[in-house]
Design an enzyme around this catalytic site. Sequence first.
Site, PDB file in Angstrom:
ATOM      1  N   ASP A 277       0.804  -1.132  -0.171  1.00  0.00           N
ATOM      2  CA  ASP A 277      -0.049   0.059  -0.095  1.00  0.00           C
ATOM      3  C   ASP A 277       0.723   1.144  -0.005  1.00  0.00           C
ATOM      4  O   ASP A 277       0.476   2.355   0.542  1.00  0.00           O
ATOM      5  CB  ASP A 277      -1.088   0.169   1.241  1.00  0.00           C
ATOM      6  N   GLU A 278       2.251   1.124  -0.363  1.00  0.00           N
ATOM      7  CA  GLU A 278       2.917   2.389  -0.704  1.00  0.00           C
ATOM      8  C   GLU A 278       3.281   2.719  -2.118  1.00  0.00           C
ATOM      9  O   GLU A 278       4.268   3.539  -2.483  1.00  0.00           O
ATOM     10  CB  GLU A 278       4.334   2.277   0.152  1.00  0.00           C
TER      11      GLU A 278
END
Length: 276
Positions: A218-219
């Site tokens: 999620d980055e």
Amino acid sequence: MIIVIQCKDRVGLVGSIATILAQHQLNIISMREHVDKAEDLFFVRLEVEDGETNGIEGTLKEVLPPGAIISVNPIPEKKVVVLVTKEYHCLADILIRNYFKTLGATVQCVIGNHTTLQNICERFDMPFYHIRHEDISKDEFEQQVTETIKQYEPDYVVLAKFMRILSPGFVAQFPMRIINIHHSFLPAFIGANPYKRAFERGVKLIGATAHFVSNELDEGPIIAQQTIPVNHSFTAAAMVKAGQEIETAVLANALKLVFEDRVFVYKNKTVVFGQV
């Protein structure tokens, strides 16, 4: 027709590009450009009237700095495969837009690790593949998913609330071509029931982030984000509903931007030319 260029910056790039297009009798309808001074990078998106484009990439490379990335596309009609688990809201929106041809792409199939959403796919005559993740290794599961995806040769893979963490090996097969949507509580509320935990914490803003998938969970590079205010009057159920609505809206916006070639990726950042 869309022409997108990413290259090192230098004086006179816009003039050089415009001259080449004029030589090819390509009329510019719109142009958006940006320079990242810190990285010394130039980005431009041009929409031109259809015309003769044979050899234009080579001609452009002759006047652009070495290493320039050039893409010449017709008004895009991308192909996508959608991955899902059990939550319906993002998938339903995608299927409706696909049905009415307002998605800007064509959904080729839906792959789910549960059968929960098979019925809605059947209602839209959309091929649905159930690939179980239970009782097999992660490698086996991802191999089956990969084989199914590659049958359709999609431009992008959309994770419409697909609740499985993908391995670096899987991600590497579709670099900057996997698009994910998640709530914007991360990393504050990682794991299950984030809206319930946000309700218990008394948060005052909820939101969603759409991003490209990278090896860092999620980055990846962010495409679109949005927040909305909430307050003490929201029940946990109302917060979930509001969260689902904003996730649907943010993903739809992100897909539109990507499908229209409005998103440039470099390092772990994006340049996004929204509509004006």
